[in-house]
Write an enzyme that holds these catalytic residues in place. Structure first.
Site, PDB file in Angstrom:
ATOM      1  N   PHE A 153      22.406  13.095  91.278  1.00 14.45           N
ATOM      2  CA  PHE A 153      21.899  11.935  90.398  1.00 14.45           C
ATOM      3  C   PHE A 153      20.847  12.314  89.949  1.00 14.45           C
ATOM      4  CE2 PHE A 153      21.759   8.305  86.912  1.00 14.45           C
ATOM      5  CZ  PHE A 153      23.074   8.321  86.928  1.00 14.45           C
ATOM      6  N   ASP A 238      12.753  13.943  93.161  1.00 18.15           N
ATOM      7  CA  ASP A 238      13.094  12.990  92.187  1.00 18.15           C
ATOM      8  C   ASP A 238      12.992  11.580  92.925  1.00 18.15           C
ATOM      9  OD1 ASP A 238      14.443  10.979  90.560  1.00 18.15           O
ATOM     10  OD2 ASP A 238      16.187  12.341  90.076  1.00 18.15           O
ATOM     11  N   LYS A 267      12.243   3.793  88.139  1.00 16.56           N
ATOM     12  CA  LYS A 267      12.542   2.287  88.412  1.00 16.56           C
ATOM     13  C   LYS A 267      11.376   1.111  88.909  1.00 16.56           C
ATOM     14  CE  LYS A 267      16.735   3.667  89.812  1.00 16.56           C
ATOM     15  NZ  LYS A 267      18.303   3.257  88.829  1.00 16.56           N
TER      16      LYS A 267
HETATM   17  N1  PXG Z   1      16.904  10.069  88.970  1.00 14.16           N
HETATM   18  C1  PXG Z   1      17.280   9.079  89.921  1.00 14.16           C
HETATM   19  C2  PXG Z   1      17.659   8.902  91.781  1.00 14.16           C
HETATM   20  C3  PXG Z   1      18.534   7.961  89.310  1.00 14.16           C
HETATM   21  O1  PXG Z   1      18.777   7.408  90.280  1.00 14.16           O
HETATM   22  C4  PXG Z   1      17.712   8.264  87.219  1.00 14.16           C
HETATM   23  C5  PXG Z   1      16.709   9.255  87.856  1.00 14.16           C
HETATM   24  C6  PXG Z   1      17.586   8.376  86.162  1.00 14.16           C
HETATM   25  O2  PXG Z   1      16.947   6.617  85.468  1.00 14.16           O
HETATM   26  P1  PXG Z   1      17.130   5.853  84.110  1.00 14.16           P
HETATM   27  O3  PXG Z   1      15.897   5.105  84.207  1.00 14.16           O
HETATM   28  O4  PXG Z   1      17.446   6.712  83.312  1.00 14.16           O
HETATM   29  O5  PXG Z   1      18.903   5.187  84.601  1.00 14.16           O
HETATM   30  C7  PXG Z   1      18.024   7.646  87.924  1.00 14.16           C
HETATM   31  C8  PXG Z   1      18.438   6.575  88.122  1.00 14.16           C
HETATM   32  C9  PXG Z   1      23.178   3.741  85.427  1.00 14.16           C
HETATM   33  C10 PXG Z   1      22.724   4.272  86.966  1.00 14.16           C
HETATM   34  O6  PXG Z   1      23.944   2.565  85.356  1.00 14.16           O
HETATM   35  C11 PXG Z   1      21.197   4.515  87.399  1.00 14.16           C
HETATM   36  C12 PXG Z   1      20.996   4.899  88.278  1.00 14.16           C
HETATM   37  C13 PXG Z   1      21.514   4.121  88.883  1.00 14.16           C
HETATM   38  C14 PXG Z   1      22.448   3.239  88.849  1.00 14.16           C
HETATM   39  C15 PXG Z   1      23.034   3.537  87.834  1.00 14.16           C
HETATM   40  O7  PXG Z   1      23.224   5.169  84.811  1.00 14.16           O
HETATM   41  N2  PXG Z   1      19.952   5.444  89.258  1.00 14.16           N
END
Ligand code: PXG
Length: 421
Positions: A153, A238, A267
């Site tokens: 992810f 990441d 985050k």
């Molecule tokens: N890399 C990792 C490892 C993540 O957990 C992202 C990138 C993307 O970050 P942004 O700020 O663009 O969401 C994440 C995000 C969702 C969601 O609602 C996203 C994450 C965890 C849970 C839900 O899309 N992680």
């Protein structure tokens, strides 16, 4: 007029029911949240619009490592909001330089490039690696390849979902950006074999969060870094979710003594109040960017920079990685001691913990709903996993408070959900 008004009871303006109905009617249906409407938060606790109090054991997917409304972070936000909030990158501001210096000092990299969301930072890392491949490694234009892992992810942009192995993230959103290849997570032989002449980068989470809190074999990340280093491939690490203390070290890669070639953070860098992300790299990678190549209206803005400076200082001053390590080990042991026919495994690192529900016991969702009814907010990930990842400022007493209810729910004692299984 949208024509939706008559479908909502307009008299009950602040009720849970009314607010859920508004979100349902006026919002796109791209989420399936638990039916709780929050209006206040402090530390590890949140309150819903009915005045009920909950322990937040999700911490906005690790964006709230410092807890809700940390007083120092709020003070930084307020002080900066009273001075200057946005300049764009057309001009300098007095917060960005100090922010980037402090971020470099905290992480050990030469230079940083600020963005806002995690996905933007991942995109930035991909662009940096590709350009580095063409300019420094001599990959023929248009042929750069990046290896990523199955079950990854990295965000939601069209490029990023294009190399997801999760059908629901991809379906209906193609055509996708070419140049990505997937290998099984935790398999360094597959990495060795996947690296080709035109491979420029290996994009990896040192522990998969959204994939279901998947912990790779011991030392795997370090071995990947070694392999990539010997083959002239950049490691795009990441740490958006695992970073800034969550796993019991400042970065999860620290467990193997490596932070990669490009470190991706987001985050918790925004202290739970403002989206701030960045990539960090050595000079000889970041120097592939020239004026006009890349940017963001809000990236590096003074409000975000001031918040991130304080957010970072709080993590270091309060030694949150050590807290996550100590409390995480203890809490994981307590969870493992719960004797339940529904639990297959408890896994994780630091305060990033997943409880895997057995296939035969249904999905993790009803467990999360039952936890909610007992004042604990957790969220399922990947159907079978209940994730426990509270703010890192949580105390042992607070976790102790939650344990009997967690135990009751995980055992299924008197929980309605099991009657329907
Ligand atoms: N890399 C990792 C490892 C993540 O957990 C992202 C990138 C993307 O970050 P942004 O700020 O663009 O969401 C994440 C995000 C969702 C969601 O609602 C996203 C994450 C965890 C849970 C839900 O899309 N992680």
């Amino acid at each position: 007029m949208t024509g939706h008004e008559e479908r909502i009871d307009m008299t009950e303006s602040g009720s849970t029911e009314r607010l859920l109905a508004e979100a349902e009617l006026y919002g796109a249906h791209n989420y399936e949240p638990l039916p709780v409407v929050l209006e206040r938060g402090e530390g590890c606790w949140v309150w819903d619009v009915e005045g009920r109090k909950y322990l937040d054991m999700l911490a906005s997917y690790s964006a709230l490592n410092q807890g809700h409304r940390h007083p120092r972070i709020l003070a930084a936000l307020e002080a900066q909001a009273a001075r200057l909030t946005l300049t764009s990158r057309a001009f300098h501001n007095d917060q960005m330089g100090p922010f980037l210096r402090e971020l470099c000092e905290a992480t050990g990299f030469d230079v940083a490039l600020p963005m806002n969301t995690g996905a933007e930072a991942v995109e930035t890392a991909i662009k940096a690696a590709r350009k580095w491949g063409y300019r420094k490694k001599g990959v023929p234009e248009g042929r750069a390849e990046i290896i990523a892992c199955e079950n990854n992810f990295h965000g939601r942009t069209t490029t990023i979902v294009g190399f997801s192995s999760e059908p629901s993230y991809r379906d209906g959103f193609g055509p996708f950006t070419p140049g990505f290849k997937l290998i099984p997570y935790g398999d360094e032989v597959a990495l060795q074999e996947a690296i080709a002449d035109h491979t420029v980068g290996f994009l990896v989470e040192p522990l998969q969060g959204e994939g279901g809190v998947v912990v790779p074999p011991d030392g795997w990340f370090g071995r990947c870094v070694e392999i990539c280093r010997s083959r002239g491939v950049l490691v795009l690490n990441d740490e958006i979710q695992t970073g800034l203390g969550r796993t019991g070290r400042l970065f999860c890669g620290d467990w193997d003594g490596e932070r990669g070639d490009i470190l991706i953070v987001g985050k918790a860098l925004g202290g739970g109040v403002y989206p701030v992300s960045a990539i960090l790299a050595p000079d000889d990678i970041m120097d592939v960017f020239a004026p006009g190549d890349h940017g963001s209206t809000f990236g590096g803005n003074p409000l975000g920079a001031a918040v991130a400076r304080e957010a970072l200082r709080v993590i270091l001053d309060e030694d949150l990685p050590a807290r996550a390590d100590e409390l995480g080990n203890w809490f994981m042991e307590r969870l493992r001691a719960i004797d339940s026919p529904h639990v297959e495994e408890v896994r994780g690192r630091g305060l990033m913990i997943g409880v895997v529900i057995r296939e035969g016991s249904g999905t993790a969702r009803p467990f999360c709903e039952s936890l909610m009814e007992r004042g604990i907010l957790a969220k399922e990930t990947h159907e079978q996993v209940v994730r426990f990842a509270p703010p890192l400022v949580v105390t042992r007493e607070e976790l102790e408070w939650a344990l009997p209810a967690i135990e009751e729910v995980l055992r299924g004692d008197g929980v309605e959900l099991f009657e329907s299984l």
